[in-house]
Structure formats: C-alpha cells, structure tokens
Design a protein around this motif. Structure first.
Motif, PDB file in Angstrom:
ATOM      1  N   LEU A  12      -0.193  10.634  12.925  1.00 49.12           N
ATOM      2  CA  LEU A  12      -0.906   9.600  12.203  1.00 49.12           C
ATOM      3  C   LEU A  12      -0.004   8.879  11.215  1.00 49.12           C
ATOM      4  O   LEU A  12      -0.353   7.807  10.738  1.00 49.12           O
ATOM      5  CB  LEU A  12      -2.096  10.222  11.453  1.00 49.12           C
ATOM      6  N   LEU A  13       1.145   9.432  10.919  1.00 43.99           N
ATOM      7  CA  LEU A  13       2.068   8.825   9.977  1.00 43.99           C
ATOM      8  C   LEU A  13       3.060   7.916  10.678  1.00 43.99           C
ATOM      9  O   LEU A  13       4.121   7.612  10.173  1.00 43.99           O
ATOM     10  CB  LEU A  13       2.795   9.905   9.182  1.00 43.99           C
ATOM     11  N   CYS A  14       2.726   7.509  11.867  1.00 48.96           N
ATOM     12  CA  CYS A  14       3.421   6.464  12.639  1.00 48.96           C
ATOM     13  C   CYS A  14       4.888   6.753  12.886  1.00 48.96           C
ATOM     14  O   CYS A  14       5.710   5.857  12.932  1.00 48.96           O
ATOM     15  CB  CYS A  14       3.232   5.078  12.013  1.00 48.96           C
ATOM     16  N   ARG A 127       7.341   1.500   2.659  1.00 51.05           N
ATOM     17  CA  ARG A 127       5.940   1.685   2.269  1.00 51.05           C
ATOM     18  C   ARG A 127       5.457   0.371   1.674  1.00 51.05           C
ATOM     19  O   ARG A 127       5.993  -0.098   0.677  1.00 51.05           O
ATOM     20  CB  ARG A 127       5.812   2.820   1.248  1.00 51.05           C
ATOM     21  N   ILE A 137      -1.230  -3.634   7.915  1.00 52.14           N
ATOM     22  CA  ILE A 137      -1.668  -2.579   8.840  1.00 52.14           C
ATOM     23  C   ILE A 137      -1.598  -3.093  10.279  1.00 52.14           C
ATOM     24  O   ILE A 137      -1.158  -2.386  11.186  1.00 52.14           O
ATOM     25  CB  ILE A 137      -3.077  -2.088   8.469  1.00 52.14           C
ATOM     26  N   TRP A 154       4.487   2.665   6.226  1.00 48.27           N
ATOM     27  CA  TRP A 154       3.321   3.296   5.603  1.00 48.27           C
ATOM     28  C   TRP A 154       2.618   2.176   4.857  1.00 48.27           C
ATOM     29  O   TRP A 154       3.187   1.582   3.941  1.00 48.27           O
ATOM     30  CB  TRP A 154       3.739   4.412   4.651  1.00 48.27           C
ATOM     31  N   ILE A 198      -9.094   3.503   4.250  1.00 54.50           N
ATOM     32  CA  ILE A 198      -8.767   4.449   5.323  1.00 54.50           C
ATOM     33  C   ILE A 198      -9.483   4.068   6.615  1.00 54.50           C
ATOM     34  O   ILE A 198      -8.910   4.142   7.705  1.00 54.50           O
ATOM     35  CB  ILE A 198      -9.120   5.883   4.888  1.00 54.50           C
ATOM     36  N   ASN A 203      -2.609   4.163   5.671  1.00 55.71           N
ATOM     37  CA  ASN A 203      -2.058   5.516   5.620  1.00 55.71           C
ATOM     38  C   ASN A 203      -1.302   5.758   4.318  1.00 55.71           C
ATOM     39  O   ASN A 203      -0.454   6.635   4.219  1.00 55.71           O
ATOM     40  CB  ASN A 203      -1.185   5.831   6.841  1.00 55.71           C
ATOM     41  N   ARG A 240      -8.051  13.221   2.140  1.00 57.26           N
ATOM     42  CA  ARG A 240      -7.861  12.646   3.472  1.00 57.26           C
ATOM     43  C   ARG A 240      -6.394  12.675   3.916  1.00 57.26           C
ATOM     44  O   ARG A 240      -6.054  12.117   4.959  1.00 57.26           O
ATOM     45  CB  ARG A 240      -8.370  11.197   3.488  1.00 57.26           C
ATOM     46  N   LEU A 242      -3.596  11.362   2.357  1.00 60.70           N
ATOM     47  CA  LEU A 242      -2.789  10.194   2.061  1.00 60.70           C
ATOM     48  C   LEU A 242      -2.104  10.343   0.701  1.00 60.70           C
ATOM     49  O   LEU A 242      -2.673  10.928  -0.228  1.00 60.70           O
ATOM     50  CB  LEU A 242      -3.635   8.917   2.044  1.00 60.70           C
TER      51      LEU A 242
END
Length: 421
Positions: A12-14, A127, A137, A154, A198, A203, A240, A242
């Motif tokens: 999920l953190l790409c 980020r 995003i 991010w 979210i 993220n 969650r 993040l």
C-alpha cells in the motif's frame, strides 16, 4: 529512457517492482555506503525485477542472453534521493492570484510535469504534503500504473487546517463562501477529515499547527489547532497506519505537535530547548526547508508575492536556520524536506549545501535524504540504501559527494526500480 515497463504495487506504500526476466548489472568507479560513509571502489550491483539481488566489489558480470550491463566507469553511485516536503501542483513562477483560477485537472497536469522533473534531478521518492482535489494522488497512481514518469510518491490529500488558518484560503471575499477542502474544526471533525483523505487514497496526512509564510492574514508563529485536535488527527491516522506531518513555525505549535505524536514537524522555525528535548524524547523527525529563503527574497516581487508574505519570510529565515543548527547540534532526528514549489521543482538538491553550511556534515545531509527519510516513511528495509533486497533506486554523480555535496545538484544517471530514466 530504456526498457520502460509497467509497475505494480508491492504494498500500500506504493513500492513498485518491474517484471522482466533479464538481469541488469551496474558497475561504477565507486559506490557510497550512506550508512557508514564509506566510499567503495569498483562495485558490482545485480538487479532482478527492480530489486537489488547482489552487491559485490572488483568483479565483472557474467552475462546471459538478454542481460544488460550498465557501465559507469567515471561515476559514483548511491541510493536515490528522497524529499519529504514537496508540493507538486504548485509553480513558483506563476503568481498566486493566477493559481486560484487553476482547475484541479490543470493542477494534476502540472504535478505530472514536475514529478518527472523531480525524478530526473535524482529524487526517486517524495512525500507530497498537501494538494487540492486529490490531484497528486491521481498522479501517484498514474506513475504506479506506468502511465506517466515520476518518483515514488507518498501523497497527503488536502492539508487539514482550522477555519481561516494557514491551510484555508483567505484570499477570496466572504460572498464567495469558499472554504478549503481540508478545513475541519474540533476533534471529531478532524477525525472525519482524516478518514475522508484515506478514503480517496491518501497514504500520508498533513495538518497545519500554526500560521504560515505564504497564507493571507495568519501570524506565522501562532498556534492554530489545539492539542486535543492535533491528538485526534494523529490517533486517527496512526490507527490506519499512516504517518503524520505537522506544519509548525511557532514554538507552541511545534511543542503541541510533538506531544500529539506527529511523525515529523515541518519548518520548525521558532524552536526552543523544550521542543528540542521533546523531539529527542519522542523520536520526532524535523523537516526544515532552509534553502528556499534566497529564492523567495530574490524573486518574490518578480513573481508577485505579496509584501505581507515577503515580510513573514524575512521574520522566519534567519531564525529557522539558527533553529536548524541547534537541532543538528542536539542530535534531533532530521530528514530532507525542501518545500519544493516555493522554489522551482528540480532544484531540490540545492538545499544540501545549505544544510552543510548550517551545521551538518555532508554525510549527515545525505543520510537525511536517504536512510533517515526511509525510516520516517517506515520503509527502511526497502528504500534508502544499496543493499540486497532493497529497491534498485540508484543515482550517480561524478566525484565524491562527501567532499563536495553540491555534486548532487548535477546527477547524471537516474534509475528507479531497475529502470533507467
């Protein structure tokens, strides 16, 4: 660019991998070990599916059919750089009055353009701490899908802020009834806003704890969110999984953000001894953008920056650099964050020389943009070093950046996840 292939998320953190059966080898004059500051002669890096699978020295690869050998006999290789504070949708050469009229799709196109410039400058991970309309995003997802070219991102959604605060938009008249999409007041409202970000793919989370330099009508050092509200933001985001960044120039806002449990404090202009001690106690990271003052004060009037904002920059600049030196001397955790968009994207590496000028060694400055930033993002086992099992994010410069950190302003080779850009 050679052998561009589609990327697929590993997590999920790409973090992305590239599917290819061929093996890539890199040889170079030297390799910088950013963990211990050693320069290693004649390295050989083996890369499979975008991941480093072998690191050795003094050897030449044995090539099979389809394998690739990248030879950099005059260059020093090192991990791709990481900038923990960028705004890819913003263009400092466009007056802020004009930016108000830019649509979200237009901002997304800008972000895609600046993402590629940033990658080409050697920054393989960034980020993005705030953008309208979930635009960055969308750019991040386009990069991960292979539609466009850019760094790992991010991406925070819209930055959270109080009504009328730094993360609101105070430049429009009241009859327009405009409120920035990240505005939320009160503990439950800010929790709901974190959940909304979210929901639409953020993220990372960013909120404004104090006033800021480039907003209208805010005092740069004055706290905005209460400790109770900040704690609610951090608790919801951490629940969650993040990380949370807090924009904070003023002392009370910095202190409250640290007490609330943020992962990083941005800017940190008016820090005191108590906040420094708290940061060390909590392991909080400081992200201090000490390069962009010169650009703002040199080109601000030319770029139609309001006198209110230029005066706030004058108030902040020297104090922030003094704070940077004190934080470094005290041993606070530091990451590389530039606030790219206050100066032109792609010039990120110009901050390294400022960091050395104001107290860091070249190695410390480089570590802030590699292993430290990876730790902040909680991917220190995947990014930030040239080691087996790490993503093949590799850049190269001519010379030894430990002797002259300004060499990082002229990166001549960029690889992300095994693909050369």
């Amino acid at each position: 660019m050679n052998k561009l292939s589609l990327s697929v998320p590993l997590s999920l953190l790409c973090l992305s991998a590239f599917s290819t059966e061929a093996t890539t080898y890199i040889t170079a004059k030297a390799m910088l070990d950013v963990n211990n500051g050693k320069l290693i002669s004649t390295p050989l890096i083996q890369i499979d599916n975008g991941v480093i699978t072998q690191v050795s020295t003094g050897n030449l690869p044995t090539l099979q059919q389809g394998d690739e050998h990248i030879q950099l006999p005059e260059l020093t290789i090192m991990p791709g750089l990481m900038d923990m504070h960028v705004h890819l949708t913003s263009d400092p050469t466009v007056p802020r009055s004009e930016r108000i009229g830019q649509s979200i799709p237009r901002q997304a196109i800008k972000a895609a353009y600046f993402a590629q410039k940033t990658l080409n400058a050697g920054f393989t991970t960034v980020r993005n701490v705030g953008a309208q309309g979930y635009s960055v995003i969308a750019v991040r997802d386009g990069i991960n899908a292979g539609d466009i070219i850019g760094p790992r991102i991010w991406a925070a959604g819209p930055s959270l802020g109080v009504t009328g605060g730094h993360c609101d938009n105070n430049r429009l008249p009241p009859e327009m009834k405009y409120t920035a999409e990240g505005v939320a007041d009160g503990p439950w409202a800010v929790r709901a806003k974190v959940r909304e970000n979210i929901k639409y793919g953020a993220n990372a989370i960013k909120f404004c704890a104090t006033g800021g330099v480039f907003s209208k009508g805010t005092k740069v050092g004055i706290q905005q969110y209460s400790l109770e509200e900040m704690t609610a933001i951090v608790d919801e985001a951490h629940m969650r999984g993040l990380t949370v960044a807090a924009h904070a120039h003023g002392t009370s806002g910095i202190t409250a953000a640290i007490k609330a449990g943020v992962d990083s404090v941005e800017h940190v202009s008016f820090v005191d001894d108590e906040a420094i001690k708290l940061a060390k106690k909590h392991g909080t990271w400081f992200s201090m953008d000490i390069y962009n003052t010169e650009y703002t004060l040199t080109y601000g009037e030319q770029n139609s920056v309001a006198q209110e904002n230029l005066e706030k920059e004058r108030q902040v600049s020297k104090r922030q650099r003094d704070s940077f030196r004190r934080a470094v001397d005290a041993g606070v955790n530091m990451v590389f964050g530039t606030d790219a968009a206050i100066y032109p994207h792609g010039d990120n590496a110009k901050q390294f020389s400022r960091m050395v000028e104001f107290g860091m060694t070249p190695l410390q400055a480089i570590q802030s943009a590699t292993i430290n930033s990876a730790k902040l993002l909680k991917v220190e086992d995947q990014l930030g070093q040239l080691k087996v099992g790490f993503a093949a994010d590799i850049i190269a410069v001519k010379g030894n950046p430990l002797n002259d950190v300004s060499l990082l302003e002229n990166v001549s080779f960029v690889m992300k996840a095994g693909t050369v850009y």
